[in-house]
Motif scaffolding. Structure first.
Motif, PDB file in Angstrom:
ATOM      1  N   ARG A 197       0.818  -1.212   0.000  1.00  0.00           N
ATOM      2  CA  ARG A 197       0.000   0.000   0.000  1.00  0.00           C
ATOM      3  C   ARG A 197       0.853   1.264   0.000  1.00  0.00           C
ATOM      4  O   ARG A 197       0.423   2.315  -0.453  1.00  0.00           O
ATOM      5  N   PHE A 198       2.072   1.137   0.521  1.00  0.00           N
ATOM      6  CA  PHE A 198       2.947   2.312   0.581  1.00  0.00           C
ATOM      7  C   PHE A 198       3.668   2.548  -0.748  1.00  0.00           C
ATOM      8  O   PHE A 198       3.961   3.680  -1.117  1.00  0.00           O
ATOM      9  N   GLY A 199       4.000   1.478  -1.452  1.00  0.00           N
ATOM     10  CA  GLY A 199       4.640   1.607  -2.759  1.00  0.00           C
ATOM     11  C   GLY A 199       6.146   1.501  -2.744  1.00  0.00           C
ATOM     12  O   GLY A 199       6.791   1.469  -3.794  1.00  0.00           O
ATOM     13  N   GLU A 200       6.736   1.453  -1.553  1.00  0.00           N
ATOM     14  CA  GLU A 200       8.178   1.255  -1.377  1.00  0.00           C
ATOM     15  C   GLU A 200       8.377   0.751   0.042  1.00  0.00           C
ATOM     16  O   GLU A 200       7.433   0.706   0.828  1.00  0.00           O
ATOM     17  N   ASP A 201       9.591   0.339   0.377  1.00  0.00           N
ATOM     18  CA  ASP A 201       9.853  -0.181   1.714  1.00  0.00           C
ATOM     19  C   ASP A 201       9.656   0.935   2.732  1.00  0.00           C
ATOM     20  O   ASP A 201      10.498   1.815   2.882  1.00  0.00           O
ATOM     21  N   LYS A 202       8.530   0.902   3.422  1.00  0.00           N
ATOM     22  CA  LYS A 202       8.168   2.030   4.283  1.00  0.00           C
ATOM     23  C   LYS A 202       9.120   2.206   5.465  1.00  0.00           C
ATOM     24  O   LYS A 202       9.288   3.328   5.953  1.00  0.00           O
ATOM     25  N   CYS A 203       9.753   1.138   5.931  1.00  0.00           N
ATOM     26  CA  CYS A 203      10.638   1.302   7.080  1.00  0.00           C
ATOM     27  C   CYS A 203      11.872   2.121   6.739  1.00  0.00           C
ATOM     28  O   CYS A 203      12.607   2.558   7.620  1.00  0.00           O
ATOM     29  N   GLN A 204      12.085   2.354   5.424  1.00  0.00           N
ATOM     30  CA  GLN A 204      13.257   3.110   4.976  1.00  0.00           C
ATOM     31  C   GLN A 204      12.960   4.571   4.643  1.00  0.00           C
ATOM     32  O   GLN A 204      13.856   5.312   4.248  1.00  0.00           O
ATOM     33  N   VAL A 205      11.701   4.990   4.820  1.00  0.00           N
ATOM     34  CA  VAL A 205      11.376   6.393   4.541  1.00  0.00           C
ATOM     35  C   VAL A 205      11.749   7.253   5.741  1.00  0.00           C
ATOM     36  O   VAL A 205      11.845   6.769   6.866  1.00  0.00           O
ATOM     37  N   LYS A 206      11.942   8.527   5.481  1.00  0.00           N
ATOM     38  CA  LYS A 206      12.276   9.466   6.544  1.00  0.00           C
ATOM     39  C   LYS A 206      10.998  10.027   7.161  1.00  0.00           C
ATOM     40  O   LYS A 206      10.073  10.423   6.467  1.00  0.00           O
ATOM     41  N   LEU A 207      10.963  10.059   8.474  1.00  0.00           N
ATOM     42  CA  LEU A 207       9.931  10.758   9.227  1.00  0.00           C
ATOM     43  C   LEU A 207      10.664  11.737  10.123  1.00  0.00           C
ATOM     44  O   LEU A 207      11.428  11.322  10.995  1.00  0.00           O
ATOM     45  N   GLY A 208      10.455  13.016   9.881  1.00  0.00           N
ATOM     46  CA  GLY A 208      11.286  13.991  10.571  1.00  0.00           C
ATOM     47  C   GLY A 208      12.731  13.809  10.149  1.00  0.00           C
ATOM     48  O   GLY A 208      13.033  13.742   8.967  1.00  0.00           O
ATOM     49  N   ASP A 209      13.611  13.644  11.119  1.00  0.00           N
ATOM     50  CA  ASP A 209      15.032  13.512  10.798  1.00  0.00           C
ATOM     51  C   ASP A 209      15.549  12.083  10.941  1.00  0.00           C
ATOM     52  O   ASP A 209      16.753  11.850  10.949  1.00  0.00           O
TER      53      ASP A 209
ATOM     54  N   VAL B  57      18.611  -7.356  20.034  1.00  0.00           N
ATOM     55  CA  VAL B  57      17.424  -7.110  19.212  1.00  0.00           C
ATOM     56  C   VAL B  57      17.678  -7.729  17.842  1.00  0.00           C
ATOM     57  O   VAL B  57      18.732  -7.526  17.240  1.00  0.00           O
ATOM     58  N   LEU B  58      16.703  -8.480  17.364  1.00  0.00           N
ATOM     59  CA  LEU B  58      16.781  -9.117  16.060  1.00  0.00           C
ATOM     60  C   LEU B  58      15.876  -8.357  15.095  1.00  0.00           C
ATOM     61  O   LEU B  58      14.716  -8.092  15.398  1.00  0.00           O
ATOM     62  N   LEU B  59      16.424  -8.017  13.946  1.00  0.00           N
ATOM     63  CA  LEU B  59      15.670  -7.306  12.914  1.00  0.00           C
ATOM     64  C   LEU B  59      15.440  -8.285  11.768  1.00  0.00           C
ATOM     65  O   LEU B  59      16.376  -8.697  11.097  1.00  0.00           O
ATOM     66  N   VAL B  60      14.174  -8.693  11.580  1.00  0.00           N
ATOM     67  CA  VAL B  60      13.831  -9.695  10.568  1.00  0.00           C
ATOM     68  C   VAL B  60      13.272  -8.989   9.341  1.00  0.00           C
ATOM     69  O   VAL B  60      12.280  -8.267   9.424  1.00  0.00           O
ATOM     70  N   THR B  61      13.918  -9.194   8.201  1.00  0.00           N
ATOM     71  CA  THR B  61      13.533  -8.472   6.991  1.00  0.00           C
ATOM     72  C   THR B  61      13.763  -9.360   5.772  1.00  0.00           C
ATOM     73  O   THR B  61      14.313 -10.453   5.881  1.00  0.00           O
ATOM     74  N   ASN B  62      13.320  -8.887   4.626  1.00  0.00           N
ATOM     75  CA  ASN B  62      13.618  -9.578   3.368  1.00  0.00           C
ATOM     76  C   ASN B  62      14.484  -8.716   2.459  1.00  0.00           C
ATOM     77  O   ASN B  62      14.807  -9.112   1.345  1.00  0.00           O
ATOM     78  N   ASN B  63      14.845  -7.533   2.960  1.00  0.00           N
ATOM     79  CA  ASN B  63      15.596  -6.586   2.137  1.00  0.00           C
ATOM     80  C   ASN B  63      16.883  -6.173   2.841  1.00  0.00           C
ATOM     81  O   ASN B  63      17.016  -6.314   4.058  1.00  0.00           O
ATOM     82  N   SER B  64      17.780  -5.612   2.064  1.00  0.00           N
ATOM     83  CA  SER B  64      18.957  -4.972   2.648  1.00  0.00           C
ATOM     84  C   SER B  64      18.525  -3.578   3.079  1.00  0.00           C
ATOM     85  O   SER B  64      18.151  -2.762   2.239  1.00  0.00           O
ATOM     86  N   ILE B  65      18.515  -3.317   4.390  1.00  0.00           N
ATOM     87  CA  ILE B  65      17.960  -2.049   4.861  1.00  0.00           C
ATOM     88  C   ILE B  65      18.962  -1.278   5.712  1.00  0.00           C
ATOM     89  O   ILE B  65      19.888  -1.845   6.277  1.00  0.00           O
ATOM     90  N   ASN B  66      18.738   0.004   5.792  1.00  0.00           N
ATOM     91  CA  ASN B  66      19.526   0.883   6.643  1.00  0.00           C
ATOM     92  C   ASN B  66      18.826   1.060   7.976  1.00  0.00           C
ATOM     93  O   ASN B  66      17.590   1.082   8.057  1.00  0.00           O
ATOM     94  N   PHE B  67      19.613   1.214   9.013  1.00  0.00           N
ATOM     95  CA  PHE B  67      19.102   1.522  10.347  1.00  0.00           C
ATOM     96  C   PHE B  67      20.281   2.008  11.171  1.00  0.00           C
ATOM     97  O   PHE B  67      21.441   1.820  10.781  1.00  0.00           O
ATOM     98  N   LYS B  68      19.984   2.636  12.299  1.00  0.00           N
ATOM     99  CA  LYS B  68      21.059   3.121  13.158  1.00  0.00           C
ATOM    100  C   LYS B  68      21.742   1.918  13.802  1.00  0.00           C
ATOM    101  O   LYS B  68      21.152   1.214  14.614  1.00  0.00           O
ATOM    102  N   LYS B  69      22.976   1.691  13.421  1.00  0.00           N
ATOM    103  CA  LYS B  69      23.683   0.468  13.822  1.00  0.00           C
ATOM    104  C   LYS B  69      23.962   0.430  15.323  1.00  0.00           C
ATOM    105  O   LYS B  69      24.158   1.447  15.978  1.00  0.00           O
ATOM    106  N   SER B  70      23.962  -0.774  15.846  1.00  0.00           N
ATOM    107  CA  SER B  70      24.280  -1.021  17.245  1.00  0.00           C
ATOM    108  C   SER B  70      24.819  -2.439  17.358  1.00  0.00           C
ATOM    109  O   SER B  70      24.398  -3.335  16.619  1.00  0.00           O
ATOM    110  N   LYS B  71      25.740  -2.651  18.287  1.00  0.00           N
ATOM    111  CA  LYS B  71      26.263  -4.005  18.518  1.00  0.00           C
ATOM    112  C   LYS B  71      25.168  -4.949  19.000  1.00  0.00           C
ATOM    113  O   LYS B  71      25.295  -6.166  18.907  1.00  0.00           O
ATOM    114  N   LYS B  72      24.095  -4.376  19.522  1.00  0.00           N
ATOM    115  CA  LYS B  72      22.995  -5.194  20.031  1.00  0.00           C
ATOM    116  C   LYS B  72      22.111  -5.753  18.922  1.00  0.00           C
ATOM    117  O   LYS B  72      21.354  -6.693  19.156  1.00  0.00           O
ATOM    118  N   ILE B  73      22.138  -5.150  17.752  1.00  0.00           N
ATOM    119  CA  ILE B  73      21.174  -5.481  16.701  1.00  0.00           C
ATOM    120  C   ILE B  73      21.773  -6.447  15.682  1.00  0.00           C
ATOM    121  O   ILE B  73      22.839  -6.197  15.122  1.00  0.00           O
TER     122      ILE B  73
END
Length: 202
Positions: free
Chosen positions: A18-30, A48-64
């Motif tokens: 419904r969003f038309g692109e990988d919504k978790c990768q869009v910017k909201l604010g900064d 924390v485990l991040l389960v996805t089907n794509n190569s995605i960006n996120f704020k990196k942490s040794k915990k993730i």
């Protein structure tokens, strides 16, 4: 309950049709949308485990740790099973996984803490948050003991979280929350605009 027994899991494998692109990768604010939920839960878990089907960006942490769904097109239940399999395959000691969607930017840490503190862990092997008479099926706590049954039912074709949870026997933890809806989720571009307005007025 010792939170060291719980693995935090963000389910980010949806198709965002419904969003038309990988919504978790869009910017909201900064920030990227996915970083909102990560920033609220990362301090509560050892990992924390991040389960996805794509190569995605996120704020990196040794915990993730970032992993792919073990099999695509199984929906959120497939993501849950993927996380449980990861626990077993990596010989982790977690007894539970706590799940979160990737598209709810207004969820706050204190809600998670209240949810976990309210639970009587002997009452069920599956718990969901409920607020204002609405059950939030992705905000859940799942016993690792459910792994075999979940895999069996997914192989039979079960896909809907709500139906499967009701069949298994889920306990809802009712929470009385005021003011803005912390479970507001973004499925469309219009809802992203709404979220931007909420953010400005917060």
């Amino acid at each position: 309950m010792d939170h060291n027994n719980i693995l935090g899991v963000v389910l980010a494998g949806g198709k965002s049709l419904r969003f038309g692109e990988d919504k978790c990768q869009v910017k909201l604010g900064d920030k990227l949308l996915i970083d909102y939920i990560l920033s609220e839960i990362i301090g509560e878990f050892e990992e924390v485990l991040l389960v996805t089907n794509n190569s995605i960006n996120f704020k990196k942490s040794k915990k993730i740790s970032l992993i792919n769904d073990f099999k695509k097109n199984l929906g959120p239940l497939g993501g849950v099973l993927t996380a449980m399999k990861w626990v077993k395959e990596n010989n982790k000691n977690y007894q539970w996984i706590s799940t979160f969607p990737a598209d709810t930017p207004f969820f706050k840490t204190h809600i998670l803490r209240e949810f976990l503190q309210t639970i009587n862990f002997n009452e069920s092997k599956l718990f969901f948050i409920k607020s204002n008479n609405i059950r939030h099926n992705i905000f859940g706590l799942w016993s690792i003991d459910l792994l075999e049954k979940l895999e069996e039912d997914l192989n039979k074709g079960d896909r809907k979280v709500e139906i499967w949870a009701n069949k298994i026997g889920v306990k809802s933890i009712n929470m009385h929350l005021k003011n803005q809806n912390p479970f507001f989720n973004i499925n469309t571009k219009e809802e992203l605009v709404t979220a931007e307005e909420i953010l400005k007025n917060d």
